[in-house]
Design a protein around this motif. Structure first.
Motif, short mmCIF file in Angstrom:
data_model
loop_
_atom_site.label_atom_id
_atom_site.label_comp_id
_atom_site.label_asym_id
_atom_site.label_seq_id
_atom_site.Cartn_x
_atom_site.Cartn_y
_atom_site.Cartn_z
N UNK A 33 40.97 45.64 50.65
CA UNK A 33 40.85 45.49 49.21
C UNK A 33 39.71 46.36 48.69
N UNK A 35 36.99 46.23 45.43
CA UNK A 35 36.41 45.45 44.36
C UNK A 35 35.46 46.35 43.56
N UNK B 31 39.68 27.72 51.04
CA UNK B 31 38.62 28.50 51.69
C UNK B 31 37.46 28.76 50.72
N UNK B 33 33.37 30.62 50.74
CA UNK B 33 32.52 31.54 51.49
C UNK B 33 31.15 31.66 50.82
N UNK B 94 39.13 31.26 48.14
CA UNK B 94 40.43 31.86 48.48
C UNK B 94 41.39 30.70 48.68
N UNK B 99 46.64 34.42 51.07
CA UNK B 99 46.08 35.07 49.89
C UNK B 99 45.13 36.19 50.30
N UNK B 100 45.31 37.34 49.68
CA UNK B 100 44.45 38.48 50.03
C UNK B 100 43.30 38.67 49.06
N UNK B 101 43.24 37.86 48.01
CA UNK B 101 42.17 38.03 47.03
C UNK B 101 41.16 36.92 47.14
N UNK B 102 39.89 37.30 47.06
CA UNK B 102 38.79 36.34 46.96
C UNK B 102 38.23 36.40 45.54
#
Lengths: 109, 113
Positions: A33, A35, B31, B33, B94, B99-102
């Motif tokens: 990704x 950002x 999730x 972090x 997440x 899911x690939x987005x945080x």
């Protein structure tokens, strides 16, 4: 030693110029990704690439995932002052996101 | 915007004192972090959680502990703050492993003097 290395660390260019930021690793990622982060804010997702060799375009930004899924690049065409910010790549392995060292971009009007 | 709130946003503390940072989410994401951000290092993972009471260490976990007693809250504790822990701390969430987005909070700037 960080899993993802970005280059360059700092970039200052004139409005209208093109630029490329690189994100490299020796590890394989399930996805990668990019950002963008503004001062005083958290990073915000620009794009996710999943397939090796994948290319995605977001207006003037072009993102590419390496064939081996170990590296990526971000190319900006005709940079504008609004593109100024910190650009971070992040690779996903399992439950964890590993971030790159960051590229601070300044576009001078 | 994803519902993530970090508190406090700024804190100055003395060396040797305990400090707890809070991350609260309203998205019911599994999730969570904790990262720290320092110049030249990008974001480095401290600890993460994959469910209530389920946590694991990241790459820079020494000197930090975490707890997650509820889905919505993830606490980061510096048991005895040191000057090397002066940093900007970010919480991220997440939804699932697919899911690939945080999604990130706005950060907490911590200064240890």
């Amino acid at each position: 030693t960080q899993l993802l290395e970005q280059s360059p660390q700092f970039l200052s260019i004139q409005e209208g110029e093109n630029l490329t930021v690189y994100c490299n690793s020796s590890s394989v990622f399930s996805s990668l990704q990019w950002y963008r982060q503004e001062p005083g804010e958290g990073p915000v997702l620009l794009v996710t690439v999943v397939t090796g060799g994948e290319v995605k375009k977001l207006k003037r930004l072009t993102f590419q995932f390496g064939d081996a899924r170990k590296d990526s690049s971000l190319h900006i065409t005709a940079a504008q002052p609004g593109d100024t910010g910190l650009y971070l790549c992040a690779g996903v392995i399992g439950n964890q996101f590993y971030f790159g060292t960051g590229t601070s971009l300044t576009v001078i009007p | 915007d994803a519902g993530i709130t970090q508190s406090p946003r700024h804190k100055v503390t003395e060396t040797g004192t305990p400090v707890t940072l809070r991350c609260h989410q309203t998205e019911n994401h599994r999730y969570m972090y904790w990262y720290r951000q320092d110049p030249g290092h990008g974001l480095r993972l401290i600890h993460y959680s994959y469910g209530v009471k389920d946590t694991d260490k990241g790459e820079v976990s020494d000197g930090y502990s975490v707890s997650r007693s509820k889905t919505e809250d993830f606490l980061l504790t510096l048991e005895s703050a040191t000057s090397s822990q002066t940093s900007v701390y970010f919480c991220a969430i997440r939804g699932t492993w697919r899911d690939t987005e945080a999604f990130f909070g706005q950060g907490t700037r911590l200064t240890v003097v």
